[in-house]
Design a protein around this motif. Structure first.
Motif, PDB file in Angstrom:
ATOM      1  N   CYS A   1     -24.976 -11.560  27.454  1.00  0.00           N
ATOM      2  CA  CYS A   1     -24.075 -11.934  28.553  1.00  0.00           C
ATOM      3  C   CYS A   1     -23.355 -10.733  29.135  1.00  0.00           C
ATOM      4  O   CYS A   1     -23.126 -10.662  30.345  1.00  0.00           O
ATOM      5  N   ARG A   2     -23.019  -9.793  28.284  1.00  0.00           N
ATOM      6  CA  ARG A   2     -22.325  -8.590  28.746  1.00  0.00           C
ATOM      7  C   ARG A   2     -23.172  -7.821  29.755  1.00  0.00           C
ATOM      8  O   ARG A   2     -22.644  -7.218  30.688  1.00  0.00           O
TER       9      ARG A   2
ATOM     10  N   GLY B   1     -23.200 -17.173  32.096  1.00  0.00           N
ATOM     11  CA  GLY B   1     -22.741 -16.274  31.034  1.00  0.00           C
ATOM     12  C   GLY B   1     -21.541 -16.830  30.291  1.00  0.00           C
ATOM     13  O   GLY B   1     -21.505 -16.846  29.060  1.00  0.00           O
ATOM     14  N   ASN B   2     -20.537 -17.310  31.034  1.00  0.00           N
ATOM     15  CA  ASN B   2     -19.350 -17.882  30.394  1.00  0.00           C
ATOM     16  C   ASN B   2     -19.710 -19.105  29.560  1.00  0.00           C
ATOM     17  O   ASN B   2     -19.223 -19.281  28.441  1.00  0.00           O
ATOM     18  N   GLN B   3     -20.563 -19.960  30.102  1.00  0.00           N
ATOM     19  CA  GLN B   3     -20.970 -21.176  29.393  1.00  0.00           C
ATOM     20  C   GLN B   3     -21.743 -20.820  28.119  1.00  0.00           C
ATOM     21  O   GLN B   3     -21.527 -21.405  27.055  1.00  0.00           O
TER      22      GLN B   3
ATOM     23  N   ILE C   1     -32.781 -22.418  31.437  1.00  0.00           N
ATOM     24  CA  ILE C   1     -32.484 -22.303  32.873  1.00  0.00           C
ATOM     25  C   ILE C   1     -32.580 -20.842  33.292  1.00  0.00           C
ATOM     26  O   ILE C   1     -33.220 -20.512  34.299  1.00  0.00           O
ATOM     27  N   LEU C   2     -31.962 -19.960  32.527  1.00  0.00           N
ATOM     28  CA  LEU C   2     -32.000 -18.536  32.846  1.00  0.00           C
ATOM     29  C   LEU C   2     -33.429 -18.003  32.798  1.00  0.00           C
ATOM     30  O   LEU C   2     -33.809 -17.132  33.589  1.00  0.00           O
TER      31      LEU C   2
ATOM     32  N   SER D   1     -35.205  -9.952  30.055  1.00  0.00           N
ATOM     33  CA  SER D   1     -36.224 -10.911  29.622  1.00  0.00           C
ATOM     34  C   SER D   1     -36.564 -10.795  28.138  1.00  0.00           C
ATOM     35  O   SER D   1     -36.776 -11.816  27.478  1.00  0.00           O
ATOM     36  N   SER D   2     -36.604  -9.595  27.587  1.00  0.00           N
ATOM     37  CA  SER D   2     -36.953  -9.474  26.167  1.00  0.00           C
ATOM     38  C   SER D   2     -35.842 -10.047  25.285  1.00  0.00           C
ATOM     39  O   SER D   2     -36.121 -10.737  24.298  1.00  0.00           O
TER      40      SER D   2
END
Length: 123
Positions: free
Chosen positions: A24-25, A37-39, A83-84, A92-93
């Motif tokens: 997320c960072r 990211g927050n979720q 979803i992402l 992706s990795s």
């Protein structure tokens, strides 16, 4: 259940939560990155925290409840990552590594709940 086994699972959940933080960072700082990211930070971290809380459960029923919350949070994280993945968002990795790990963790936690419930039926 072997106490060392619990510790290994706790470590896997902690590592999963930490990997979520790193993923997320590094996500883009746009509306999509902030929202998902927050979720993902909340559900990924919550799965480890709830499993830790389950270790201090007062009864089998309390344990099952807390571990069920862990499962719920892992499933939420899995959908978020899917979803992402669908929109090819983020590294992706790392995303593929997280998807693989969350699938394994969901299976493990679901099996723990099933076995604990079956054990209650025999009491």
């Amino acid at each position: 259940m072997n106490p060392e086994r619990k510790f290994d699972l706790e470590e896997r959940l902690v590592n999963f939560a930490a990997d979520i933080v790193f993923f997320c960072r590094d996500m883009p700082s746009d509306m999509t990155g902030h929202y998902y990211g927050n979720q993902l930070l909340r559900s990924g971290g919550s799965s480890a925290l709830n499993f830790g809380e389950a270790q201090g459960a007062n009864s089998d029923k309390d344990y099952i409840n807390k571990v069920s919350i862990t499962l719920k949070e892992l499933k939420e994280s899995r959908v978020n990552l899917k979803i992402l993945d669908r929109v090819n968002y983020g590294d992706s990795s790392m995303r593929n590594k997280l998807l693989n790990e969350v699938e394994q963790l969901v299976r493990i936690i679901a099996t723990i709940i099933k076995n604990k419930k079956q054990g209650q039926d025999t009491l």
